[in-house]
Design a protein around this motif. Structure first.
Motif, short mmCIF file in Angstrom:
data_model
loop_
_atom_site.label_atom_id
_atom_site.label_comp_id
_atom_site.label_asym_id
_atom_site.label_seq_id
_atom_site.Cartn_x
_atom_site.Cartn_y
_atom_site.Cartn_z
N TYR A 86 54.81 77.96 23.92
CA TYR A 86 54.36 78.40 25.13
C TYR A 86 55.08 79.89 25.29
O TYR A 86 55.97 80.18 24.80
N GLY A 87 54.43 80.65 26.09
CA GLY A 87 54.86 82.22 26.52
C GLY A 87 53.55 83.02 26.33
O GLY A 87 52.32 82.57 25.98
N ASP A 97 48.61 80.50 29.79
CA ASP A 97 49.72 80.74 30.77
C ASP A 97 50.35 79.27 30.77
O ASP A 97 50.19 78.38 30.55
N GLN A 98 51.92 79.72 31.22
CA GLN A 98 52.88 78.61 31.33
C GLN A 98 52.64 77.79 32.19
O GLN A 98 52.66 76.33 31.86
N ASP A 101 50.45 75.34 30.75
CA ASP A 101 50.96 74.10 29.85
C ASP A 101 51.71 73.21 30.70
O ASP A 101 51.92 72.26 30.29
#
Length: 116
Positions: A86-87, A97-98, A101
């Motif tokens: 993620y990132g 987008d975080q 997630d």
């Protein structure tokens, strides 16, 4: 923001043993570029096979998750994927987008481990 890994607290894994599943995104000039996209359910089957064949391995969903339906990502987590990148992006491929997630892990009933 540098890409990070969210390991999911579901199974014990062997340290340093990783198996990324970045097969949903294929670079235009790669030998696989002419092949049709992989069906999301086939991806779930591959994750399940990887989990059976490599029970202590970190099976990671990587680049291209923006191309995989949310339901298929959930099925991949249930089938044995226990890590995601993620990132902002992974190399040149954008990531969700975080917040998306975090919601995905929450919806799956999973808890992210603290970054190592």
């Amino acid at each position: 923001i540098a890409s990070q890994t969210a390991a999911v607290r579901t199974r014990s894994v062997a340290p340093g043993c990783k198996s990324p599943a970045a097969i949903s995104t294929v670079a235009a000039r790669s030998p696989l570029a002419s092949l049709p996209p992989i069906d999301p359910l086939d991806l779930v089957r591959m994750i399940a096979c990887a989990r059976v064949l490599m029970p202590k391995t970190m099976v990671r969903l990587s680049a291209g998750r923006t191309e995989i339906p949310r339901e298929a990502q959930l099925l991949c987590l249930y089938a044995g994927a226990n890590s995601i990148f993620y990132g902002e992006k992974l190399l040149t491929t954008p990531n969700p987008d975080q917040d998306e997630d975090v919601a995905l892990l929450r919806e799956a009933g999973l808890v992210a481990l603290a970054p190592a």
